[in-house]
Write a protein that holds these residues in place. Structure first.
Motif, PDB file in Angstrom:
ATOM      1  N   VAL B 225      16.009  74.019  53.474  1.00 52.63           N
ATOM      2  CA  VAL B 225      15.221  75.150  53.652  1.00 52.63           C
ATOM      3  C   VAL B 225      14.455  74.995  54.996  1.00 52.63           C
ATOM      4  O   VAL B 225      13.824  74.292  55.016  1.00 52.63           O
ATOM      5  N   LEU B 226      14.663  75.910  55.723  1.00 49.66           N
ATOM      6  CA  LEU B 226      14.082  75.886  57.281  1.00 49.66           C
ATOM      7  C   LEU B 226      13.198  77.054  57.427  1.00 49.66           C
ATOM      8  O   LEU B 226      13.519  78.255  57.427  1.00 49.66           O
ATOM      9  N   ASP B 227      11.605  76.815  57.311  1.00 53.52           N
ATOM     10  CA  ASP B 227      10.865  78.087  57.734  1.00 53.52           C
ATOM     11  C   ASP B 227      11.019  79.218  56.537  1.00 53.52           C
ATOM     12  O   ASP B 227      11.090  80.395  56.849  1.00 53.52           O
ATOM     13  N   GLY B 228      11.075  78.560  55.366  1.00 53.17           N
ATOM     14  CA  GLY B 228      11.392  79.579  54.439  1.00 53.17           C
ATOM     15  C   GLY B 228      12.913  80.112  53.795  1.00 53.17           C
ATOM     16  O   GLY B 228      13.151  80.814  52.895  1.00 53.17           O
ATOM     17  N   LYS B 229      13.893  79.759  54.811  1.00 54.34           N
ATOM     18  CA  LYS B 229      15.109  80.268  54.847  1.00 54.34           C
ATOM     19  C   LYS B 229      16.135  79.111  54.475  1.00 54.34           C
ATOM     20  O   LYS B 229      16.149  78.286  55.202  1.00 54.34           O
ATOM     21  N   LEU B 230      16.896  79.749  53.721  1.00 55.40           N
ATOM     22  CA  LEU B 230      18.025  78.612  53.413  1.00 55.40           C
ATOM     23  C   LEU B 230      18.915  78.538  54.561  1.00 55.40           C
ATOM     24  O   LEU B 230      19.360  79.536  54.842  1.00 55.40           O
ATOM     25  N   TRP B 231      19.195  77.354  54.856  1.00 56.72           N
ATOM     26  CA  TRP B 231      20.178  77.305  56.191  1.00 56.72           C
ATOM     27  C   TRP B 231      21.786  76.986  55.455  1.00 56.72           C
ATOM     28  O   TRP B 231      21.611  75.931  54.906  1.00 56.72           O
ATOM     29  N   ARG B 232      22.691  77.737  55.906  1.00 59.81           N
ATOM     30  CA  ARG B 232      23.812  77.439  55.276  1.00 59.81           C
ATOM     31  C   ARG B 232      25.082  76.878  56.446  1.00 59.81           C
ATOM     32  O   ARG B 232      25.965  76.398  55.993  1.00 59.81           O
ATOM     33  N   GLY B 233      24.483  76.992  57.466  1.00 60.09           N
ATOM     34  CA  GLY B 233      25.571  76.417  58.604  1.00 60.09           C
ATOM     35  C   GLY B 233      26.514  77.357  58.937  1.00 60.09           C
ATOM     36  O   GLY B 233      26.605  78.495  58.504  1.00 60.09           O
ATOM     37  N   ALA B 234      27.139  77.122  60.030  1.00 61.46           N
ATOM     38  CA  ALA B 234      28.050  77.816  60.690  1.00 61.46           C
ATOM     39  C   ALA B 234      29.318  78.243  59.853  1.00 61.46           C
ATOM     40  O   ALA B 234      29.641  79.516  59.961  1.00 61.46           O
ATOM     41  N   ARG B 235      29.316  77.383  59.045  1.00 64.72           N
ATOM     42  CA  ARG B 235      30.720  77.592  58.333  1.00 64.72           C
ATOM     43  C   ARG B 235      30.295  77.517  56.686  1.00 64.72           C
ATOM     44  O   ARG B 235      31.328  77.253  55.793  1.00 64.72           O
ATOM     45  N   GLY B 236      29.175  77.203  56.285  1.00 65.04           N
ATOM     46  CA  GLY B 236      28.715  77.400  54.970  1.00 65.04           C
ATOM     47  C   GLY B 236      28.687  75.805  54.469  1.00 65.04           C
ATOM     48  O   GLY B 236      28.569  75.478  53.464  1.00 65.04           O
ATOM     49  N   PHE B 237      28.841  74.925  55.540  1.00 65.08           N
ATOM     50  CA  PHE B 237      28.952  73.588  55.294  1.00 65.08           C
ATOM     51  C   PHE B 237      27.726  72.953  55.487  1.00 65.08           C
ATOM     52  O   PHE B 237      27.729  71.625  54.971  1.00 65.08           O
ATOM     53  N   ALA B 238      26.619  73.452  55.654  1.00 65.26           N
ATOM     54  CA  ALA B 238      25.404  72.790  55.863  1.00 65.26           C
ATOM     55  C   ALA B 238      24.923  71.945  54.431  1.00 65.26           C
ATOM     56  O   ALA B 238      25.178  72.708  53.441  1.00 65.26           O
ATOM     57  N   GLY B 239      24.731  70.796  54.561  1.00 69.07           N
ATOM     58  CA  GLY B 239      24.062  70.292  53.394  1.00 69.07           C
ATOM     59  C   GLY B 239      25.266  69.436  52.569  1.00 69.07           C
ATOM     60  O   GLY B 239      24.911  68.789  51.535  1.00 69.07           O
ATOM     61  N   GLU B 240      26.467  69.494  53.217  1.00 72.93           N
ATOM     62  CA  GLU B 240      27.590  68.488  52.313  1.00 72.93           C
ATOM     63  C   GLU B 240      27.455  67.106  53.030  1.00 72.93           C
ATOM     64  O   GLU B 240      28.555  66.643  53.409  1.00 72.93           O
ATOM     65  N   ILE B 241      26.370  66.537  52.469  1.00 72.05           N
ATOM     66  CA  ILE B 241      25.989  65.379  52.821  1.00 72.05           C
ATOM     67  C   ILE B 241      26.996  64.106  52.069  1.00 72.05           C
ATOM     68  O   ILE B 241      26.970  62.959  52.532  1.00 72.05           O
ATOM     69  N   GLY B 242      27.996  64.650  51.278  1.00 67.03           N
ATOM     70  CA  GLY B 242      28.776  63.541  50.573  1.00 67.03           C
ATOM     71  C   GLY B 242      29.759  63.319  51.674  1.00 67.03           C
ATOM     72  O   GLY B 242      30.264  62.047  51.383  1.00 67.03           O
ATOM     73  N   TYR B 243      29.943  63.895  52.723  1.00 67.14           N
ATOM     74  CA  TYR B 243      30.744  63.697  53.632  1.00 67.14           C
ATOM     75  C   TYR B 243      30.135  62.794  54.738  1.00 67.14           C
ATOM     76  O   TYR B 243      30.840  62.633  56.191  1.00 67.14           O
ATOM     77  N   MET B 244      28.847  62.485  54.682  1.00 70.59           N
ATOM     78  CA  MET B 244      28.129  61.947  55.831  1.00 70.59           C
ATOM     79  C   MET B 244      28.592  60.388  55.966  1.00 70.59           C
ATOM     80  O   MET B 244      28.663  59.461  55.057  1.00 70.59           O
ATOM     81  N   PRO B 245      28.897  59.983  57.219  1.00 70.84           N
ATOM     82  CA  PRO B 245      29.506  58.322  57.391  1.00 70.84           C
ATOM     83  C   PRO B 245      28.200  57.548  57.404  1.00 70.84           C
ATOM     84  O   PRO B 245      27.248  57.749  58.137  1.00 70.84           O
ATOM     85  N   VAL B 246      28.222  56.483  56.428  1.00 73.91           N
ATOM     86  CA  VAL B 246      26.969  55.598  56.168  1.00 73.91           C
ATOM     87  C   VAL B 246      27.573  54.327  56.262  1.00 73.91           C
ATOM     88  O   VAL B 246      26.872  53.512  56.342  1.00 73.91           O
ATOM     89  N   LEU B 247      28.957  54.276  56.129  1.00 73.90           N
ATOM     90  CA  LEU B 247      29.522  52.899  56.031  1.00 73.90           C
ATOM     91  C   LEU B 247      29.894  52.389  57.467  1.00 73.90           C
ATOM     92  O   LEU B 247      29.854  53.104  58.328  1.00 73.90           O
ATOM     93  N   ASP B 248      30.043  51.132  57.534  1.00 70.87           N
ATOM     94  CA  ASP B 248      30.378  50.571  59.058  1.00 70.87           C
ATOM     95  C   ASP B 248      31.828  50.549  59.079  1.00 70.87           C
ATOM     96  O   ASP B 248      32.423  50.508  60.227  1.00 70.87           O
TER      97      ASP B 248
END
Lengths: 396, 396
Positions: B225-248
């Motif tokens: 949520v940015l400035d009171g508005k939910l940000w969904r992303g260009a394709r609705g993919f915002a916040g899908e951090i399950g796919y975030m690369p954190v492993l080496d």
DNA sequence: TTTACTTCGTTCATATTACGAACTAAATGG
DNA sequence: CCATTTAGTTCGTAATATGAACGAAGTAAA
């Protein structure tokens, strides 16, 4: 005429803004055309254009003949309506420029950066005053100054934080001094954010409503544009991905310097190459030359840096889902870096985020500063807070 | 009355919206009070309130006596102006509810989830029709339906993507079927996004304009949520951090399942515990109990998961710079997880992002759905596109 | 060269909307 | 019972936008 949004002058504001927009966007244009495109009636447009002309925002250009029907008088934005000054405080030099309200850069100069904070402020002041004088611009016609700084800017408090390369800039004194001396509105903005706005205005960002701009140079930073608006974050810290944790070890030193910055930057290239070869650090161009010549260590360093950069981009993509990533900065704009980052992203993401090279190079910052200045001017003179289009003398 | 923003009815729209807002926000309120607070004149407010009353949006509540001066007639939002239906398709059950336009949840039911896609659609249809009938709500008074789905929603195409747990939902057929059967507007939304809106409306997000909500349960997801508005992303993919690369390591399997999700989720806890002990996976409550009893392996797993989660939060913080992170979900809302995440964040960040426990628990999704539905209704009936406040029968 | 046509731009009568001042209404409080 | 206070309405005025009619100034073609 009392309430916040109460009087019908609101409509006048909105429609005036609308007409102004059509004139700015569609170059020389007749009132009849504006009426057709905007849906406003012809007389309303005439009234508004007259008003804009009286305030000096637009001017008659000429007449259109040759077509069927009566001659049309065309109007355009009056470039002499006002001017903005821009500055970009870099690592070794200051770039200065003045532009008119049409966005045309009239002149640009570069000055070697002074050593001390107060000297820098004086350089800015004298530089801008010189530019104004040389271009025959009266001080009251200077509507806005935008200064790009290498640090985090708190817009509420108008202060600079986290400026490791130029700690003297920290605090709010610079803004105050410039504002009082030049008697104009002053905005400080992070340099990467300015480059981002520049790419949005005249570069690769034009086609995209939402994108990220990654600047990899000596350090690494990012600008985030969402739905056409630069997102600065709650404390102006958005895009400071130099501090992004990407290592598996938690090293207090890394926390200080910034985790990502220590593995994905010009600085990282030099340190890694020095560590691997045991030699004292060479220069960046040298490492690039070695890589091109096929040197295994240099190639390995390049690849490792590209991977870290790709990881940060992929991580960002899962958070904000931009349409595209624009890669810039002295390292990031090199084609061999771009391909490597794209390669790694392909391995990390199912549907890899498109990465494009930036367009404007080193001028992105100044262009962004001009764009930001014009935005500020626009919202100042055409917002409902002010009497429509009236030029007020900007001061504290 | 032709142009887009041309006629003076624009002012009427804005001021009508304003008056409506005051009545909604400040409960029973007299017209004189609205006039004072809004800056509008008394008669303008009277006219607008009359209009709103005629359209059924507001109603007289009573009179205020006891104070000095003439009795004041007070008005409030008319809860019977319309209703919204909400649904939350979870892993094992469907939650359904109906609420009135004041946001009051009138009834909630839970249904065990059917196996097949079409059956789920039928369950939704029958469930909602039952709720409407039981609460005496005519179908034309149903202004909006919001359905929470475990997947990525493309708002332009009104389609569901990436729904691994319920692949049958993919595509746009569900929205179409519901819209045509119920003859109302239908919005599909990602379940984590709904929980985020819920926290914003009635939970910890109320005090913050910009925040992130991290839901760690079986998987992991985030709402921004940015400035009171939910940000969904260009394709609705915002916040899908399950796919975030954190492993080496770059593991193709990890790319499929989502890198972060494989190390920071309920699923990860089970796998890691099983791997470390060599035993087949136990249940989550069991691992939590073991950790509390001091089992070293269980404690290690908890800590490792907390670290990965903290890393994702820290990475996000450098990108969007939120004011605060709200931690939720069946795993994330456990106090022992919260402290561990906070601890790790302290090690990773110079000025650690504050992390708070969520407030609403499992009801966040339904609350968020109601909030989103009311937002949609509001922008539909009080936007400049429509005649002011006029209730149109919502259909395709 | 004259006439028809097209488009630009203005004039004028009208409708909507908002405002403030004056006025009425209905309570409190001594 | 009358002064005071606050709520709400009536009424005259000002600003803004509109559409229709009209005048202006060109092109196209007989």
């Amino acid at each position: 005429m009392r309430g916040v949004l109460s009087d019908s002058a609101l409509g006048r504001q909105v429609n005036g803004q609308l007409v102004m927009d059509y004139i700015v966007q569609h170059g020389p244009i007749s009132r009849a055309q504006v009426a057709k495109m905007s849906g406003l009636s012809k007389q309303t447009v005439s009234e508004l254009v007259l008003m804009l002309e009286e305030h000096g925002w637009v001017r008659e250009v000429g007449i259109v003949q040759g077509k069927l029907g009566r001659t049309a008088v065309t109007y355009e934005l009056n470039p002499e309506a006002g001017y903005v000054a821009v500055a970009d405080i870099g690592g070794t030099q200051i770039k200065l420029g003045v532009a008119d309200v049409s966005g045309k850069l009239l002149e640009e100069v570069r000055i070697p950066l002074a050593a001390e904070g107060q000297q820098v402020a004086d350089q800015l002041l004298h530089g801008i005053n010189d530019l104004l004088a040389k271009n025959g611009i009266r001080q009251d016609k200077l509507l806005q100054l935008v200064v790009g700084v290498p640090g985090v800017v708190d817009r509420q408090k108008k202060q600079v934080h986290h400026s490791p390369n130029l700690p003297a800039l920290q605090g709010g004194w610079l803004e105050e001094q410039l504002r009082e001396s030049l008697k104009t509105q002053v905005l400080l903005e992070n340099e990467v954010n300015l480059a981002t706005i520049g790419e949005q205005w005249k570069g690769k960002g034009q086609q995209h409503g939402s994108f990220i701009f990654v600047a990899m140079g000596t350090g690494i930073g990012m600008g985030v544009v969402l739905d056409g608006k630069l997102w600065r974050g709650a404390r102006g810290f958005a895009g400071e991905i130099g501090y992004m944790p990407v290592l598996d070890t938690i090293d207090p030193m890394v926390k200080q310097r910034g985790a990502l910055e220590s593995v994905a930057s010009g600085h990282a290239i030099l340190t890694q190459y020095a560590t691997l070869t045991g030699q004292p650090a060479t220069s960046l161009p040298e490492v690039f030359a070695l890589a091109e010549a096929g040197d295994a260590v240099a190639l390995g360093v390049m690849d490792s840096v590209a991977m870290s950069c790709a990881k940060a981009i992929a991580a960002t993509a899962t958070v904000v889902d931009p349409e595209v990533c624009i890669l810039g900065g002295s390292i990031g704009s090199r084609p061999e870096m771009l391909v490597r980052v794209q390669e790694w992203l392909g391995k990390m993401m199912d549907e890899p985020l498109p990465v494009e090279a930036n367009h404007l190079g080193k001028s992105a910052g100044l262009f962004g500063a001009i764009a930001l200045a014009l935005q500020a001017v626009n919202s100042r003179y055409f917002s409902p807070q002010h009497t429509f289009g009236e030029v007020v003398i900007p001061s504290a």
